[in-house]
Write an enzyme that holds these catalytic residues in place. Structure first.
Site: not given
Length: 260
Positions: A125, A153-154, A156, A176, A178-179
């Protein structure tokens, strides 16, 4: 995702394949549509129709080798939980019935292991905030997502308020880490709103991170915060985080290190 902190317009794409320039596609959504987010194959088709290169095979020799080694290791690590694979790599099935089942209070505990699959080398990210000479603020975020994610999966990255947020009346934030966990808290929205209420960037960033850490003490993540005057700070949990700053009076960017 890109966000205009003056108009509060957002352009985002998610689960977009075969187009390498995701941030440009997001900007096209902002500039040429009345929507906020496009997803999947339709997002790819939109980007290509608007002139971006594609469709392109985005696999590299390195990524293909990494995937093959992962398959040889029975598709471990991964992001599944409470499932049993039909074979070494799925299809996966739930461990027992869940439809119509009531969750007891003791089953609603946070995931103590937090970001077990997220680290310095498992995601990519990039989040950025820009303030121009008249005080207009914009933010942008770009990412490939988490390594070995479940298809579809999407994270953040395309979510305004989670990966980034901007309001030219207040300031901006970028995130940045663990979204999957961080997007549940909209930490960048929290940072900007805290600064709106008078909190300094450093305290606003720490407060937003601590809200997540109280629920998920094992998570990994970091934020930067900058107010409309250019005062900036960062906060992190679970790792040592670095962000860079540059203004017109500097010959090069300066790197700031933030310890957990």
């Amino acid at each position: 995702m890109v966000m205009n902190g003056v108009t509060m317009e957002v352009g985002a794409v998610a689960a977009m394949r075969y187009v390498p320039e995701g941030i440009k596609a997001a900007k096209l959504v902002l500039e040429y549509t009345k929507h906020t987010m496009l997803v999947g194959d339709q997002a790819s088709a939109f980007a290509i129709s608007m002139g971006l290169p594609g469709p392109i095979n985005l696999s590299s020799v390195e990524s293909t080798e990494k995937w093959m080694k992962w398959k040889e290791n029975y598709c471990q690590p991964n992001f599944w939980k409470n499932v049993t694979p039909g074979d070494n790599c799925g299809p996966y099935h739930p461990n027992g019935p869940s439809i119509g089942r009531c969750l007891m209070a003791n089953e609603l505990q946070p995931n103590e292991f937090g970001s077990v699959n997220v680290g310095l080398h498992s995601h990519d990210t990039i989040s950025m905030a820009v303030i121009d000479q008249v005080g207009r603020i914009a933010v942008g975020t770009s990412t490939n997502g988490a390594t070995f994610k479940i298809p579809g999966r999407v994270g953040d990255g395309p979510i305004a308020g989670s990966s980034a947020y901007a309001d030219s009346e207040v300031g901006a934030c970028g995130a940045t880490g663990d979204g999957d966990i961080m997007m549940r808290f909209l930490p960048c929205y929290q940072v900007v709103e805290s600064m709106r209420l008078g909190m300094e960037p450093k305290l606003a960033a720490k407060d937003a991170i601590s809200r997540i850490a109280r629920k998920y003490p094992g998570f990994i993540g970091a934020l930067f915060a900058v107010n409309k005057s250019g005062i900036h700070a960062g906060a992190s949990h679970g790792w040592t985080f670095q962000y860079s700053v540059r203004n017109p009076g500097m010959k090069d960017a300066e790197v700031f290190t933030v310890h957990p």
